[in-house]
Design a protein around this motif. Structure first.
Motif, PDB file in Angstrom:
ATOM      1  N   ASP A   1      10.850   4.402  -5.505  1.00 13.78           N
ATOM      2  CA  ASP A   1      12.283   4.506  -5.202  1.00 13.78           C
ATOM      3  C   ASP A   1      13.159   4.106  -6.389  1.00 13.78           C
ATOM      4  O   ASP A   1      14.385   4.197  -6.319  1.00 13.78           O
ATOM      5  CB  ASP A   1      12.640   3.646  -3.989  1.00 13.78           C
ATOM      6  CG  ASP A   1      12.204   2.188  -4.143  1.00 13.78           C
ATOM      7  OD1 ASP A   1      11.789   1.789  -5.259  1.00 13.78           O
ATOM      8  OD2 ASP A   1      12.277   1.445  -3.141  1.00 13.78           O
ATOM      9  N   GLY A   2      12.536   3.646  -7.482  1.00 12.10           N
ATOM     10  CA  GLY A   2      13.279   3.259  -8.675  1.00 12.10           C
ATOM     11  C   GLY A   2      13.616   1.794  -8.748  1.00 12.10           C
ATOM     12  O   GLY A   2      14.062   1.305  -9.793  1.00 12.10           O
ATOM     13  N   PHE A   3      13.386   1.042  -7.675  1.00  9.37           N
ATOM     14  CA  PHE A   3      13.758  -0.371  -7.657  1.00  9.37           C
ATOM     15  C   PHE A   3      12.695  -1.250  -8.302  1.00  9.37           C
ATOM     16  O   PHE A   3      11.501  -0.966  -8.234  1.00  9.37           O
ATOM     17  CB  PHE A   3      13.990  -0.849  -6.218  1.00  9.37           C
ATOM     18  CG  PHE A   3      15.187  -0.216  -5.561  1.00  9.37           C
ATOM     19  CD1 PHE A   3      16.415  -0.210  -6.191  1.00  9.37           C
ATOM     20  CD2 PHE A   3      15.075   0.366  -4.307  1.00  9.37           C
ATOM     21  CE1 PHE A   3      17.520   0.372  -5.588  1.00  9.37           C
ATOM     22  CE2 PHE A   3      16.167   0.944  -3.696  1.00  9.37           C
ATOM     23  CZ  PHE A   3      17.393   0.951  -4.342  1.00  9.37           C
ATOM     24  N   PHE A   4      13.161  -2.324  -8.905  1.00 10.36           N
ATOM     25  CA  PHE A   4      12.287  -3.397  -9.355  1.00 10.36           C
ATOM     26  C   PHE A   4      12.259  -4.436  -8.232  1.00 10.36           C
ATOM     27  O   PHE A   4      13.178  -5.225  -8.077  1.00 10.36           O
ATOM     28  CB  PHE A   4      12.808  -4.045 -10.640  1.00 10.36           C
ATOM     29  CG  PHE A   4      12.898  -3.105 -11.810  1.00 10.36           C
ATOM     30  CD1 PHE A   4      11.760  -2.614 -12.420  1.00 10.36           C
ATOM     31  CD2 PHE A   4      14.133  -2.711 -12.307  1.00 10.36           C
ATOM     32  CE1 PHE A   4      11.842  -1.752 -13.507  1.00 10.36           C
ATOM     33  CE2 PHE A   4      14.237  -1.861 -13.396  1.00 10.36           C
ATOM     34  CZ  PHE A   4      13.077  -1.379 -13.994  1.00 10.36           C
ATOM     35  N   GLY A   5      11.201  -4.434  -7.424  1.00 11.01           N
ATOM     36  CA  GLY A   5      11.163  -5.299  -6.255  1.00 11.01           C
ATOM     37  C   GLY A   5      11.903  -4.635  -5.118  1.00 11.01           C
ATOM     38  O   GLY A   5      11.375  -3.776  -4.435  1.00 11.01           O
ATOM     39  N   ASN A   6      13.176  -5.014  -4.914  1.00 16.59           N
ATOM     40  CA  ASN A   6      14.004  -4.345  -3.916  1.00 16.59           C
ATOM     41  C   ASN A   6      15.394  -4.116  -4.493  1.00 16.59           C
ATOM     42  O   ASN A   6      15.649  -4.409  -5.668  1.00 16.59           O
ATOM     43  CB  ASN A   6      14.044  -5.140  -2.601  1.00 16.59           C
ATOM     44  CG  ASN A   6      14.626  -6.532  -2.785  1.00 16.59           C
ATOM     45  OD1 ASN A   6      15.636  -6.724  -3.466  1.00 16.59           O
ATOM     46  ND2 ASN A   6      14.003  -7.520  -2.170  1.00 16.59           N
TER      47      ASN A   6
END
Length: 453
Positions: free
Chosen positions: A256-261
Motif C-alpha cells: 500500500d506504500g506505507f512504512f508500517g501504517n
C-alpha cells in the motif's frame, strides 16, 4: 516518484543557491500539492484555536514548518504553550527529585514514575521554542535543558527494572533529538544506550517493527552527526545505524506504500528528508502518493501535525536552521466540516482476545453490537457496555492523538509489562486510526488483543 530532471550536481547547486537567498529548499515536498498543503494548514490552525484543546507542541511545530502562516495566531498558541510548560517547570529539580524518590517507596511506584516523567512532551516543547527563531533568555533555556537531561537519566533508570526506558524509546530519542537541535551536547553514554537498543532490535512490537520509534532514533542520530556533536568514531557508527534503519524501512514498505501504517509513515519519511535521500528513493515517492490518497485519516490536530511537515518537505532537523524572515502571513483558519450522519444501523462483531500466559483464557468476549451507521469504534465500545449480558467494560486515557484504549474487561495495558491493546479488523489487519476516528463497516469483526511489544 519520478526522477528529478536535474542531475544530482545540479540539484546540489540549486540547494546552495536557494539557501543563499534565504528561501526554503524543499525538493522533498509533495509535488503540485500547494492547495492541499494550504487547506490542511488552515484546518490545523482552526483546530489549534480551540481553547478547549490542551496545547500540543507538535501542533506548533507543524504550523511553524508550513509554507504560509498566521503569525498572530501562532504567537497566541505559543503563549498558551508557555503558560502550560513554564508554570510546570518553575519548580526546582530538587523538589521533583524528592517527590520521585518518595513515590518510589510506594506500592505503585512504577505507574507513578510513568505519570511523572514527560520526556517526549518536554522535548517537543524545546523544539517548538527553537522554531520561534527568538533568542531565549539564557536562564530559562538552561533550566529547560537541565530538566530534559534530568528526565533522560530518570527515564533510563527504569531499565534496571524493566530493560527499557520508563516511558519509551520513542520519548527517550525525542529527548536526544531536542537537545541536538538546540545544539546542546549529549553524554556519549546516553547516545550509546539508543545505539545499543537499535543494534539489538529492541524497538519492534510482536506484530511488526515500531517504525515511528526507529525513525525518530534515526533522525536524532542524523542530527548528532550533522551538528558535529560527537567524535568521528561515534559519528561513523551513527551513520551506519541510520543507513541500516533506512534500508529496513524500504524492505518493510507495504504494497500500500506505507512504512508500517498511515500514521508511522510521516515519521519514516522524515528520515529520508533529514538524510537528503528522498529525491533519489522511489520508496519515498510511493509513500508520498499513499499519504496523498489517505489524507482523510489525518483528522485530529495531533495527526495533522504528523503529516504536514512531510507534505512541506521538512523534517524536524530543519528547525535548527530556520531564519523566520519574510514569512508569508497569509493563512486563515478553516474549520473542518462535521462528518455526515448516515441513516440506519449496523452490526459490528466485537472480539476480545488475551493470548498472554497471564490471561485467564484466550477469548474473553465474542458478541455482536448494534450501533448507528455512523458509529466509531469508541461508539461501539460504549454501546457494548449497555448491551450485556455478558457485561463489557473498558477504560481510555486522553492523549493529544485522541482517546487511547488502556483497559478492557479489567485488564490494563501496562508500560512496565510492555503490553498494549492492539486494534485489528478480522482476520489480522491492524487499524490505521484510533478508536475515536475509525468507523467500522456493517458486519465487520473488530478484535481487541492484549499484546506484548
Amino acid at each position: 516518484m519520478a526522477q528529478h530532471p536535474l542531475s544530482r550536481c545540479s540539484m546540489w547547486l540549486l540547494l546552495v543557491l536557494l539557501q543563499a537567498a534565504g528561501l526554503p529548499a524543499r525538493l522533498c515536498e509533495a509535488p503540485g500539492q500547494e492547495a492541499l498543503q494550504r487547506a490542511l494548514s488552515s484546518r490545523l490552525l482552526a483546530l489549534a484555536a480551540d481553547p478547549e484543546r490542551e496545547p500540543d507542541p507538535s501542533v506548533y511545530l507543524a504550523l511553524r514548518l508550513a509554507g504560509e502562516h498566521d503569525l498572530h495566531r501562532e504567537q497566541q498558541y505559543l503563549e498558551r504553550l508557555q503558560d502550560a510548560f513554564q508554570h510546570r517547570y518553575g519548580r526546582s529539580l530538587q523538589a521533583a527529585g524528592d517527590s520521585r524518590h518518595h513515590a518510589a517507596d510506594t506500592e505503585h511506584s512504577t505507574s507513578t514514575d510513568v505519570e511523572w516523567l514527560e520526556t517526549g512532551r518536554l522535548a517537543l516543547y524545546l523544539l517548538g521554542l527553537r522554531a520561534t527563531c527568538s533568542p531565549l533568555e539564557h536562564k530559562l533555556l538552561r533550566s529547560l535543558v537541565t530538566w530534559l537531561k534530568y528526565y533522560l537519566e530518570e527515564d533510563w533508570a527504569g531499565s534496571r527494572r524493566h530493560g527499557h526506558p520508563i516511558t519509551s524509546y520513542y520519548q527517550y530519542s525525542l529527548g536526544v533529538l531536542a537537545l541536538c537541535v538546540q545544539r546542546k551536547r549529549v553524554r556519549e553514554e546516553v547516545i550509546r544506550r539508543l545505539l545499543a537498543a537499535e543494534q539489538h532490535s529492541k524497538f519492534g512490537y510482536s506484530a511488526g517493527s515500531a517504525i515511528d520509534t526507529e525513525a525518530v532514533v534515526a533522525v536524532a542520530f542524523t542530527c548528532l552527526e550533522q551538528e558535529r556533536l560527537v567524535g568521528p568514531t561515534l559519528a561513523a557508527e551513527l551513520r551506519a545505524a541510520v543507513h541500516g534503519a533506512r534500508k529496513r524501512m524500504v524492505e518493510a514498505q507495504g504494497e500500500d506504500g506505507f512504512f508500517g501504517n498511515v500514521y508511522s509513515t510521516p515519521w519514516a519519511m522524515q528520515v529520508f528528508i533529514a538524510t537528503n535521500s528522498c529525491e533519489a528513493q522511489a520508496p519515498y515517492g510511493r509513500a508520498m502518493a499513499a499519504l496523498l490518497q489517505h489524507v482523510d485519516a489525518f483528522s485530529t490536530a495531533a495527526t495533522l501535525a504528523q503529516l504536514l511537515p512531510v507534505l512541506h518537505g521538512h523534517s524536524y532537523l530543519d528547525i535548527a536552521s530556520m531564519h523566520c524572515k519574510e514569512e508569508l502571513d497569509t493563512l486563515t483558519p478553516i474549520s473542518p466540516e462535521p462528518l455526515s450522519e448516515l441513516p440506519g444501523n449496523k452490526t459490528v462483531w466485537l472480539v476480545v482476545e488475551c493470548p498472554l500466559p497471564s490471561c485467564p483464557e484466550l477469548w474473553l468476549y465474542d458478541h455482536p453490537v448494534l450501533v448507528p451507521a455512523s458509529a466509531t469504534l469508541l461508539d461501539v465500545l460504549r454501546a457494548a457496555t449497555e448491551q450485556g449480558p455478558p457485561d463489557f467494560t473498558f477504560d481510555t486515557q486522553d492523549t493529544p492523538q485522541g482517546p487511547y484504549l488502556s483497559g478492557v474487561l479489567g485488564l490494563e495495558a501496562q508500560q512496565q509489562k510492555c503490553t498494549y491493546w492492539q486494534l485489528l479488523t478480522a482476520p489480522s489487519t491492524s487499524l490505521q486510526m484510533g478508536i475515536g476516528d475509525y468507523r467500522p463497516s456493517d458486519g465487520e469483526t473488530l478484535i481487541l488483543r492484549l499484546t506484548e511489544w
